[in-house]
Design an enzyme around this catalytic site. Sequence first.
Site, PDB file in Angstrom:
ATOM      1  N   ASP A 287     -43.930 -32.833   4.592  1.00 34.74           N
ATOM      2  CA  ASP A 287     -44.319 -32.504   5.958  1.00 34.74           C
ATOM      3  C   ASP A 287     -43.005 -32.404   6.725  1.00 34.74           C
ATOM      4  O   ASP A 287     -42.384 -33.424   7.028  1.00 34.74           O
ATOM      5  CB  ASP A 287     -45.213 -33.597   6.566  1.00 34.74           C
ATOM      6  CG  ASP A 287     -45.757 -33.152   7.913  1.00 34.74           C
ATOM      7  OD1 ASP A 287     -44.951 -32.690   8.747  1.00 34.74           O
ATOM      8  OD2 ASP A 287     -46.972 -33.226   8.137  1.00 34.74           O
ATOM      9  N   HIS A 288     -42.599 -31.181   6.980  1.00 36.93           N
ATOM     10  CA  HIS A 288     -41.233 -31.024   7.507  1.00 36.93           C
ATOM     11  C   HIS A 288     -41.061 -31.622   8.900  1.00 36.93           C
ATOM     12  O   HIS A 288     -39.938 -31.841   9.349  1.00 36.93           O
ATOM     13  CB  HIS A 288     -40.779 -29.555   7.453  1.00 36.93           C
ATOM     14  CG  HIS A 288     -41.382 -28.663   8.492  1.00 36.93           C
ATOM     15  ND1 HIS A 288     -42.540 -27.966   8.298  1.00 36.93           N
ATOM     16  CD2 HIS A 288     -40.967 -28.350   9.733  1.00 36.93           C
ATOM     17  CE1 HIS A 288     -42.816 -27.260   9.368  1.00 36.93           C
ATOM     18  NE2 HIS A 288     -41.878 -27.478  10.258  1.00 36.93           N
ATOM     19  N   HIS A 350     -48.858 -32.204  10.867  1.00 36.08           N
ATOM     20  CA  HIS A 350     -47.660 -32.536  11.645  1.00 36.08           C
ATOM     21  C   HIS A 350     -47.943 -33.465  12.829  1.00 36.08           C
ATOM     22  O   HIS A 350     -47.300 -34.490  13.012  1.00 36.08           O
ATOM     23  CB  HIS A 350     -47.012 -31.264  12.202  1.00 36.08           C
ATOM     24  CG  HIS A 350     -46.669 -30.247  11.158  1.00 36.08           C
ATOM     25  ND1 HIS A 350     -46.273 -30.583   9.895  1.00 36.08           N
ATOM     26  CD2 HIS A 350     -46.639 -28.895  11.207  1.00 36.08           C
ATOM     27  CE1 HIS A 350     -46.020 -29.483   9.212  1.00 36.08           C
ATOM     28  NE2 HIS A 350     -46.243 -28.449   9.977  1.00 36.08           N
TER      29      HIS A 350
HETATM   30  N1  NDP Z   1     -43.627 -20.122   7.033  1.00 41.02           N
HETATM   31  C1  NDP Z   1     -43.626 -21.341   7.514  1.00 41.02           C
HETATM   32  O1  NDP Z   1     -43.020 -21.665   8.551  1.00 41.02           O
HETATM   33  C2  NDP Z   1     -44.353 -22.420   6.769  1.00 41.02           C
HETATM   34  C3  NDP Z   1     -45.029 -22.171   5.581  1.00 41.02           C
HETATM   35  N2  NDP Z   1     -45.620 -23.195   4.903  1.00 41.02           N
HETATM   36  C4  NDP Z   1     -46.273 -22.988   3.619  1.00 41.02           C
HETATM   37  O2  NDP Z   1     -45.274 -22.644   2.678  1.00 41.02           O
HETATM   38  C5  NDP Z   1     -45.732 -21.691   1.741  1.00 41.02           C
HETATM   39  C6  NDP Z   1     -44.896 -20.408   1.834  1.00 41.02           C
HETATM   40  O3  NDP Z   1     -44.974 -19.902   3.149  1.00 41.02           O
HETATM   41  P1  NDP Z   1     -44.375 -18.481   3.550  1.00 41.02           P
HETATM   42  O4  NDP Z   1     -42.991 -18.328   3.038  1.00 41.02           O
HETATM   43  O5  NDP Z   1     -44.634 -18.364   4.997  1.00 41.02           O
HETATM   44  O6  NDP Z   1     -45.338 -17.507   2.757  1.00 41.02           O
HETATM   45  P2  NDP Z   1     -45.168 -15.976   2.423  1.00 41.02           P
HETATM   46  O7  NDP Z   1     -46.469 -15.327   2.721  1.00 41.02           O
HETATM   47  O8  NDP Z   1     -43.945 -15.403   3.048  1.00 41.02           O
HETATM   48  O9  NDP Z   1     -45.047 -16.017   0.841  1.00 41.02           O
HETATM   49  C7  NDP Z   1     -43.877 -16.398   0.143  1.00 41.02           C
HETATM   50  C8  NDP Z   1     -43.660 -15.451  -1.028  1.00 41.02           C
HETATM   51  O10 NDP Z   1     -44.751 -15.575  -1.952  1.00 41.02           O
HETATM   52  C9  NDP Z   1     -45.060 -14.307  -2.515  1.00 41.02           C
HETATM   53  N3  NDP Z   1     -46.464 -14.011  -2.200  1.00 41.02           N
HETATM   54  C10 NDP Z   1     -47.038 -13.864  -0.990  1.00 41.02           C
HETATM   55  N4  NDP Z   1     -48.370 -13.628  -1.114  1.00 41.02           N
HETATM   56  C11 NDP Z   1     -48.631 -13.620  -2.429  1.00 41.02           C
HETATM   57  C12 NDP Z   1     -49.802 -13.434  -3.197  1.00 41.02           C
HETATM   58  N5  NDP Z   1     -50.992 -13.213  -2.627  1.00 41.02           N
HETATM   59  N6  NDP Z   1     -49.714 -13.487  -4.546  1.00 41.02           N
HETATM   60  C13 NDP Z   1     -48.547 -13.727  -5.133  1.00 41.02           C
HETATM   61  N7  NDP Z   1     -47.385 -13.909  -4.454  1.00 41.02           N
HETATM   62  C14 NDP Z   1     -47.423 -13.860  -3.124  1.00 41.02           C
HETATM   63  C15 NDP Z   1     -44.169 -13.297  -1.855  1.00 41.02           C
HETATM   64  O11 NDP Z   1     -43.050 -13.076  -2.726  1.00 41.02           O
HETATM   65  P3  NDP Z   1     -42.994 -11.904  -3.802  1.00 41.02           P
HETATM   66  O12 NDP Z   1     -43.939 -10.842  -3.365  1.00 41.02           O
HETATM   67  O13 NDP Z   1     -41.563 -11.487  -3.781  1.00 41.02           O
HETATM   68  O14 NDP Z   1     -43.400 -12.569  -5.049  1.00 41.02           O
HETATM   69  C16 NDP Z   1     -43.668 -13.989  -0.609  1.00 41.02           C
HETATM   70  O15 NDP Z   1     -42.374 -13.575  -0.239  1.00 41.02           O
HETATM   71  C17 NDP Z   1     -47.195 -21.484   2.096  1.00 41.02           C
HETATM   72  O16 NDP Z   1     -47.935 -22.394   1.331  1.00 41.02           O
HETATM   73  C18 NDP Z   1     -47.269 -21.847   3.569  1.00 41.02           C
HETATM   74  O17 NDP Z   1     -48.544 -22.254   3.918  1.00 41.02           O
HETATM   75  C19 NDP Z   1     -45.552 -24.476   5.360  1.00 41.02           C
HETATM   76  C20 NDP Z   1     -44.895 -24.773   6.517  1.00 41.02           C
HETATM   77  C21 NDP Z   1     -44.301 -23.773   7.353  1.00 41.02           C
HETATM   78  O1  LIG Z   2     -45.882 -25.770   9.401  1.00 42.07           O
HETATM   79  C1  LIG Z   2     -45.748 -25.025  10.346  1.00 42.07           C
HETATM   80  O2  LIG Z   2     -44.824 -25.322  11.271  1.00 42.07           O
HETATM   81  C2  LIG Z   2     -44.303 -24.281  12.082  1.00 42.07           C
HETATM   82  C3  LIG Z   2     -43.573 -24.973  13.228  1.00 42.07           C
HETATM   83  O3  LIG Z   2     -42.494 -25.708  12.717  1.00 42.07           O
HETATM   84  P1  LIG Z   2     -41.091 -25.707  13.458  1.00 42.07           P
HETATM   85  O4  LIG Z   2     -40.231 -26.575  12.600  1.00 42.07           O
HETATM   86  O5  LIG Z   2     -40.650 -24.274  13.485  1.00 42.07           O
HETATM   87  O6  LIG Z   2     -41.336 -26.271  14.808  1.00 42.07           O
HETATM   88  C4  LIG Z   2     -45.382 -23.379  12.590  1.00 42.07           C
HETATM   89  O7  LIG Z   2     -44.786 -22.316  13.300  1.00 42.07           O
HETATM   90  C5  LIG Z   2     -46.152 -22.842  11.397  1.00 42.07           C
HETATM   91  O8  LIG Z   2     -47.248 -22.048  11.853  1.00 42.07           O
HETATM   92  C6  LIG Z   2     -46.704 -23.964  10.599  1.00 42.07           C
HETATM   93  O9  LIG Z   2     -47.282 -23.456   9.381  1.00 42.07           O
END
Ligand code: NDP
Ligand SMILES: O=C1O[C@H](COP(=O)(O)O)[C@@H](O)[C@H](O)[C@H]1O
Length: 383
Positions: A287-288, A350
């Site tokens: 949990d960041h 969070h």
């Molecule tokens: N973004 C954020 O701030 C946060 C995200 N998270 C969690 O972290 C994880 C990653 O988040 P995030 O980087 O935003 O996600 P993305 O949607 O950007 O996915 C990450 C990578 O996974 C691959 N991907 C995406 N969708 C699919 C699919 N349907 N099937 C297979 N590969 C796929 C893609 O890479 P490629 O196509 O190159 O394989 C993509 O670049 C998630 O579980 C999210 O809930 C948690 C906290 C905050």
């Molecule tokens: O986990 C998540 O957190 C971000 C907010 O985090 P922050 O460190 O940028 O404040 C939120 O934007 C995102 O929707 C959520 O998945």
Amino acid sequence: MATICSTHCRSYPSLQPVSSPSSKLGHVPQHVTLSSSASKRFLAAKVSLKSQSDSNEVAVHTHQPQQSDGAATAAAVPVDIDTTQKLLNSELLSFTSAEESRAEASSYNNGNESVSITVVGASGDLAKKKIFPALFALYYEDCLPKHFTIFGYARSKMTDAELRTMVSKTLTCRIDKRENCGEKMDEFLKRCFYHSGQYDSQENFAALDKKLKEHENGKASNRLFYLSIPPNIFIDAVKCASSSASSGNGWTRVIVEKPFGRDSESSAALTKSLKQYLREDQIFRIDHYLGKELVENLSVLRFSNLIFEPLWSRQYIRNVQFIFSEDFGTEGRGGYFDNYGIIRDIMQNHLLQILALFAMETPVSLDAEDIRNEKVSSLYILL
Ligand SMILES: NC(=O)C1=CN([C@@H]2O[C@H](COP(=O)(O)OP(=O)(O)OC[C@H]3O[C@@H](n4cnc5c(N)ncnc54)[C@H](OP(=O)(O)O)[C@@H]3O)[C@@H](O)[C@H]2O)C=CC1
Ligand SMILES: O=C1O[C@H](COP(=O)(O)O)[C@@H](O)[C@H](O)[C@H]1O
């Protein structure tokens, strides 16, 4: 004026009054308010903890017992610190996370061990925004071992150079006046590589394993897989990583980003599936928010400052508000919010973590399990 100690040994000159959260277009302020019945003889005052880089705040509305002449008596409350409290204070004051991490990192150097970190889903948002910058921050602070390698893994086709260009755009020297930051970034980027593969391909993970071995160069290997991918492919990736790319002579660990399922049942199912391939002590759920400076400083503020500890109770605090506000809109998250829900996105993880940290009783020690136990107790009390 009392000094407010922080885990990073930074001192805050004073407590500033909190301003109302702005309701700019695009802001999504979300408040969790804990209230206890307010007594009229208390004056409400507000203090805020605000980190330089975060817009999120914890606002505490305090009741200051008013004397007949209007002076606040907060400072006159007798302070009785028991042994636990003293121990905790000394732990908090001697605790510097960077020092501990440096010591941990150098323990790998003595044994001539290597650590390989694979960011699975390296082409995605989380990897760019948070994981690579965080790894760079660790590198900058000498918190990574001497022999470390970082691999990005995803389906997108990319060369090592393209990964480095992508990553370099989001690296920052987050704290002012950092020396040689550009140089350090170049050194860090040289340790980053990319391997393209499917998440459910044993063959592709076996090819990654081969590359990791080349970099490990015969040293004992420790491998960390950071799952930065959508939850529906967690198990595929864990299965392939554990059977085709786990370490033969060191540890293998997996970091899982939330969401850990969408409810209690699916969370248990996820854990059960992960445990087909990993032991519990190999799984790290992140949990960041707990790594945010503001949140880390809460414990220090509470337990190391005599002015707060005796006042931190419902007797003196009328209500506490947790304000989550972002200065951007939904952006690309519409589909995710529609399916998963904005509450599940940040509130039950969070914000509830912060609430528990804020409301818990003094833990026996700063060990993770003692803190967790107190947090759980505080949540039971709220039920
Ligand atoms: N973004 C954020 O701030 C946060 C995200 N998270 C969690 O972290 C994880 C990653 O988040 P995030 O980087 O935003 O996600 P993305 O949607 O950007 O996915 C990450 C990578 O996974 C691959 N991907 C995406 N969708 C699919 C699919 N349907 N099937 C297979 N590969 C796929 C893609 O890479 P490629 O196509 O190159 O394989 C993509 O670049 C998630 O579980 C999210 O809930 C948690 C906290 C905050
Ligand atoms: O986990 C998540 O957190 C971000 C907010 O985090 P922050 O460190 O940028 O404040 C939120 O934007 C995102 O929707 C959520 O998945």
